[in-house]
Structure formats: structure tokens, C-alpha cells
Motif scaffolding. Structure first.
Motif, PDB file in Angstrom:
ATOM      1  N   ASN A 276       0.802  -1.214   0.000  1.00  0.00           N
ATOM      2  CA  ASN A 276       0.000   0.000   0.000  1.00  0.00           C
ATOM      3  C   ASN A 276       0.835   1.264   0.000  1.00  0.00           C
ATOM      4  O   ASN A 276       0.310   2.363  -0.071  1.00  0.00           O
ATOM      5  N   ARG A 277       2.184   1.111   0.070  1.00  0.00           N
ATOM      6  CA  ARG A 277       3.027   2.302   0.049  1.00  0.00           C
ATOM      7  C   ARG A 277       4.144   2.202  -0.988  1.00  0.00           C
ATOM      8  O   ARG A 277       5.019   3.051  -1.040  1.00  0.00           O
ATOM      9  N   HIS A 278       4.125   1.175  -1.828  1.00  0.00           N
ATOM     10  CA  HIS A 278       5.292   0.927  -2.660  1.00  0.00           C
ATOM     11  C   HIS A 278       5.504   1.961  -3.758  1.00  0.00           C
ATOM     12  O   HIS A 278       6.576   2.021  -4.332  1.00  0.00           O
ATOM     13  N   LEU A 279       4.498   2.796  -4.027  1.00  0.00           N
ATOM     14  CA  LEU A 279       4.688   3.815  -5.047  1.00  0.00           C
ATOM     15  C   LEU A 279       4.732   5.229  -4.453  1.00  0.00           C
ATOM     16  O   LEU A 279       4.639   6.202  -5.186  1.00  0.00           O
ATOM     17  N   SER A 280       4.821   5.358  -3.149  1.00  0.00           N
ATOM     18  CA  SER A 280       4.947   6.689  -2.573  1.00  0.00           C
ATOM     19  C   SER A 280       6.263   7.306  -3.048  1.00  0.00           C
ATOM     20  O   SER A 280       7.253   6.598  -3.272  1.00  0.00           O
ATOM     21  N   PRO A 281       6.308   8.619  -3.227  1.00  0.00           N
ATOM     22  CA  PRO A 281       7.511   9.249  -3.773  1.00  0.00           C
ATOM     23  C   PRO A 281       8.769   8.943  -2.978  1.00  0.00           C
ATOM     24  O   PRO A 281       9.825   8.724  -3.562  1.00  0.00           O
ATOM     25  N   LYS A 282       8.692   8.934  -1.661  1.00  0.00           N
ATOM     26  CA  LYS A 282       9.898   8.720  -0.862  1.00  0.00           C
ATOM     27  C   LYS A 282      10.421   7.286  -0.996  1.00  0.00           C
ATOM     28  O   LYS A 282      11.632   7.061  -1.089  1.00  0.00           O
ATOM     29  N   VAL A 283       9.511   6.315  -1.023  1.00  0.00           N
ATOM     30  CA  VAL A 283       9.946   4.924  -1.178  1.00  0.00           C
ATOM     31  C   VAL A 283      10.466   4.689  -2.582  1.00  0.00           C
ATOM     32  O   VAL A 283      11.502   4.052  -2.787  1.00  0.00           O
ATOM     33  N   ARG A 284       9.749   5.207  -3.570  1.00  0.00           N
ATOM     34  CA  ARG A 284      10.198   5.048  -4.953  1.00  0.00           C
ATOM     35  C   ARG A 284      11.581   5.659  -5.146  1.00  0.00           C
ATOM     36  O   ARG A 284      12.453   5.073  -5.790  1.00  0.00           O
ATOM     37  N   ALA A 285      11.784   6.864  -4.575  1.00  0.00           N
ATOM     38  CA  ALA A 285      13.076   7.537  -4.733  1.00  0.00           C
ATOM     39  C   ALA A 285      14.192   6.704  -4.113  1.00  0.00           C
ATOM     40  O   ALA A 285      15.265   6.545  -4.708  1.00  0.00           O
ATOM     41  N   PHE A 286      13.943   6.149  -2.933  1.00  0.00           N
ATOM     42  CA  PHE A 286      14.986   5.363  -2.261  1.00  0.00           C
ATOM     43  C   PHE A 286      15.288   4.081  -3.030  1.00  0.00           C
ATOM     44  O   PHE A 286      16.458   3.735  -3.244  1.00  0.00           O
ATOM     45  N   VAL A 287      14.257   3.368  -3.443  1.00  0.00           N
ATOM     46  CA  VAL A 287      14.471   2.098  -4.145  1.00  0.00           C
ATOM     47  C   VAL A 287      15.154   2.342  -5.488  1.00  0.00           C
ATOM     48  O   VAL A 287      16.090   1.624  -5.859  1.00  0.00           O
ATOM     49  N   ASP A 288      14.710   3.366  -6.220  1.00  0.00           N
ATOM     50  CA  ASP A 288      15.346   3.672  -7.507  1.00  0.00           C
ATOM     51  C   ASP A 288      16.818   4.045  -7.308  1.00  0.00           C
ATOM     52  O   ASP A 288      17.680   3.679  -8.121  1.00  0.00           O
ATOM     53  N   PHE A 289      17.108   4.774  -6.226  1.00  0.00           N
ATOM     54  CA  PHE A 289      18.493   5.146  -5.947  1.00  0.00           C
ATOM     55  C   PHE A 289      19.323   3.899  -5.636  1.00  0.00           C
ATOM     56  O   PHE A 289      20.456   3.759  -6.126  1.00  0.00           O
ATOM     57  N   ALA A 290      18.782   2.996  -4.825  1.00  0.00           N
ATOM     58  CA  ALA A 290      19.494   1.760  -4.501  1.00  0.00           C
ATOM     59  C   ALA A 290      19.748   0.922  -5.747  1.00  0.00           C
ATOM     60  O   ALA A 290      20.826   0.343  -5.921  1.00  0.00           O
ATOM     61  N   VAL A 291      18.751   0.856  -6.631  1.00  0.00           N
ATOM     62  CA  VAL A 291      18.922   0.121  -7.896  1.00  0.00           C
ATOM     63  C   VAL A 291      20.070   0.724  -8.691  1.00  0.00           C
ATOM     64  O   VAL A 291      20.904   0.005  -9.266  1.00  0.00           O
ATOM     65  N   SER A 292      20.155   2.046  -8.727  1.00  0.00           N
ATOM     66  CA  SER A 292      21.225   2.695  -9.487  1.00  0.00           C
ATOM     67  C   SER A 292      22.592   2.399  -8.893  1.00  0.00           C
ATOM     68  O   SER A 292      23.589   2.282  -9.624  1.00  0.00           O
ATOM     69  N   ILE A 293      22.678   2.249  -7.573  1.00  0.00           N
ATOM     70  CA  ILE A 293      23.944   1.938  -6.914  1.00  0.00           C
ATOM     71  C   ILE A 293      24.431   0.548  -7.287  1.00  0.00           C
ATOM     72  O   ILE A 293      25.612   0.334  -7.613  1.00  0.00           O
ATOM     73  N   TYR A 294      23.533  -0.422  -7.256  1.00  0.00           N
ATOM     74  CA  TYR A 294      23.941  -1.808  -7.445  1.00  0.00           C
ATOM     75  C   TYR A 294      23.850  -2.291  -8.885  1.00  0.00           C
ATOM     76  O   TYR A 294      24.113  -3.466  -9.168  1.00  0.00           O
ATOM     77  N   ASN A 295      23.474  -1.409  -9.771  1.00  0.00           N
ATOM     78  CA  ASN A 295      23.462  -1.764 -11.198  1.00  0.00           C
ATOM     79  C   ASN A 295      24.351  -0.837 -12.012  1.00  0.00           C
ATOM     80  O   ASN A 295      24.133  -0.660 -13.207  1.00  0.00           O
ATOM     81  N   LYS A 296      25.355  -0.270 -11.347  1.00  0.00           N
ATOM     82  CA  LYS A 296      26.317   0.548 -12.084  1.00  0.00           C
ATOM     83  C   LYS A 296      27.157  -0.332 -12.995  1.00  0.00           C
ATOM     84  O   LYS A 296      27.540  -1.436 -12.623  1.00  0.00           O
ATOM     85  N   PRO A 297      27.475   0.135 -14.217  1.00  0.00           N
ATOM     86  CA  PRO A 297      28.292  -0.666 -15.136  1.00  0.00           C
ATOM     87  C   PRO A 297      29.691  -0.899 -14.563  1.00  0.00           C
ATOM     88  O   PRO A 297      30.202  -0.106 -13.806  1.00  0.00           O
TER      89      PRO A 297
END
Length: 297
Positions: A276-297
Motif C-alpha cells: 500500500n506504500r510501494h509507489l509513494s515518492p519517498k519509497v520510490r526515490a529510495f528504491v530507484d536510488f538503490a537500484v542505481s547503486i547496485y546496477n552501475k556498469p
């Protein structure tokens, strides 16, 4: 009949476990919720719920219909949020739960960059090595390193893998010798991590592609990899650990990898968050940021 309202009522009833809880959550009466579900059943010509005086259960048809309607409602909610996503700025408090070693040694490396990027966000990080109920304890997102996720209503986003390895100090290996195969661990003092289902069962990939499990024993166990690292550096025994916990000690020669030809199964890193909160801006921002950290080339 407002079918969309009825679908939302059915979803709330199933997820919250009662008509009363669903009515409270939706801000309407028990009677209205019950009528909406009955109208939906009448519209479909099928019974969705088996009711008794104290509880209910989904019928087979109800289970299929609930899963399909849940996806429709999620897609509709996603579409609604997409309209204003770029206008929404993450703000408020973001409560994060993480394992102690990961939070101290890994998350601390990149969390400050995330905080700097979103100055309107207040981050509350809680690190511990016990099993935490994210919803019950009010966390927005949890980070987990695990080989197997339990069944849950939480959304799980895989971020990456963490190598698991065996390490020991040069002094310990000089005194007790280097194990040549996993079977040799029976003669060694093995330091175990207790936050897994079977801490004394260590599983290895064999050269022929098969997997082998050996049961170990030792004089020390702990629920945090930081304590196991300290014990291994002190020469107490052979520890199983995530590579990020011991990399500095390996680089300095304080620890050596044991049985590198027999790799252990890695642990997967996940971000978990309530549906019920997985698309809130703060959660989305954090998860997207974490994805960018661990999927760097």
C-alpha cells in the motif's frame, strides 16, 4: 452497482481479513461493504467468499477473481500516480530497516548521497539483526540479504547479490592447517551466523557442478557478521561471512579466504516494502536510488 467500488471493497475484505476492518479502513459502514460484495457476486453469478458466523474463505472462483482484480486495481492506482509523479517531491520521514553489518559497513557508503539529493526528506535508519515486521513496526522499506524470502504480502525488489565466503586468520590456519575440501571442516572450529534457517549446515558448489552440504560445529556463534569477523581476526576459527564485511581485513592480510575453489551460495539483496506504500515518492526515490547503486556498469 459501482463495480470499481465493489472491487475495492472485496480487496480490502480479503487483505484485512474481515468486513469490519475493511469498513473501518474505507470509512464506510459494515453494511455497505457487505452489500457491495454481495452485488459483485450477483453480477458475476458466482460465490466469491464462503462465509461462516466467525470467518470467511475465498472460493476457488473468488481466489482467481481476487488476483485478477487486484492487478487491475494496482494498474489503475499506478496510472493515477503517474499523472503527478514528476510533480511529487519526496518529503517527510523515510524509515529504513537494515541488517546491522549491512547498515554499518555498506549502506553508510551511499546513504549520505541519497540524503543530500533529497533535502526535504528526513531519514530514520534502524539497524538490527532480528526479524522485523516492517508493517507492524512502521517501516517504509527494509533491506534484506537472504538466500530465500519468506512468503509475504510485501513487494520485493532485487537489488543485487552478495558473495558468501569462508575466512580465517593466518595464525589460525598456521596452527590448524588449511582445509582442502569441505569435508575437512569437520576438524575445524567453525563460527556460525545464527540469522539463517540452518546455521550449522554449510552448502558448497563442487567442481563437478553438484552441491554438497556439510554440518559444522564450533565454539562461537553470533547473529551479526561483525562479531564473527572480530572472532575470525582474533584467530578463534573459520567464519562464514558476506564478502563486504571482511574485504578490508582481506586486503590487509588479517584474514585469508578458505576453500575458494568451493564457493558458497550467495545471498541476494532485496528492498522490501508494503504494497500500500510501494509507489509513494519517498519509497520510490529510495528504491530507484538503490537500484542505481547496485546496477552501475
Amino acid at each position: 452497482m459501482d463495480q470499481l467500488a465493489a472491487l475495492r471493497a472485496l480487496r480490502r475484505v480479503v487483505e484485512l481479513g474481515s468486513f469490519t476492518a475493511a469498513a473501518d479502513a474505507m470509512g464506510i459502514s459494515h453494511t455497505i461493504v457487505s452489500r457491495q460484495v454481495r452485488q459483485l457476486e450477483s453480477h458475476l453469478g458466482a460465490q466469491l467468499l464462503n462465509r461462516t458466523t466467525r470467518r470467511f474463505a475465498l472460493t476457488d472462483a473468488g481466489r482467481d477473481y481476487y488476483e485478477a482484480s487486484r492487478q487491475i486495481l494496482d494498474a489503475l492506482d499506478e496510472a493515477d500516480r503517474n499523472v503527478g509523479r514528476h510533480q511529487a517531491r519526496p518529503s517527510g520521514t523515510l524509515r529504513i530497516n537494515a541488517p546491522m553489518a549491512f547498515g554499518v559497513l555498506e549502506l553508510s557508503n551511499w546513504l549520505p548521497e541519497f540524503i543530500a539529493q533529497y533535502p526535504e526528506l528526513h531519514v530514520d535508519l534502524v539497524c538490527n539483526d532480528r526479524i522485523v515486521d516492517l508493517i507492524e513496526e512502521g517501516f517504509d522499506v527494509g533491506l534484506r540479504l537472504t538466500r530465500e524470502l519468506p512468503d509475504s504480502t510485501l513487494v520485493a525488489r532485487r537489488l543485487g547479490s552478495s558473495r558468501t565466503m569462508l575466512v580465517a586468520s593466518p595464525a589460525y590456519l598456521k596452527r590448524h592447517g588449511h582445509p582442502a575440501t569441505p569435508d575437512d571442516l569437520a576438524r575445524h572450529n567453525c563460527l556460525t551466523y545464527t540469522q539463517v534457517a540452518r546455521p550449522n549446515d554449510w552448502n558448497f558448489a563442487m567442481p563437478d557442478g553438484s552441491r554438497k552440504t556439510v554440518t559444522v560445529k564450533g565454539s562461537f556463534q553470533a547473529n551479526t557478521g561483525i562479531a564473527l569477523r572480530g572472532a575470525a581476526v582474533a584467530g578463534i576459527g573459520i567464519a562464514t561471512t558476506a564478502s563486504f564485511i571482511v574485504q578490508p581485513e582481506l586486503d590487509r592480510g588479517e584474514l585469508q579466504e578458505v576453500l575458494p575453489a568451493y564457493p558458497m551460495k550467495p545471498r541476494e539483496l532485496y528492498a522490501l516494502y508494503p504494497q500500500n506504500r510501494h509507489l509513494s515518492p519517498k519509497v520510490r526515490a529510495f528504491v530507484d536510488f538503490a537500484v542505481s547503486i547496485y546496477n552501475k556498469p
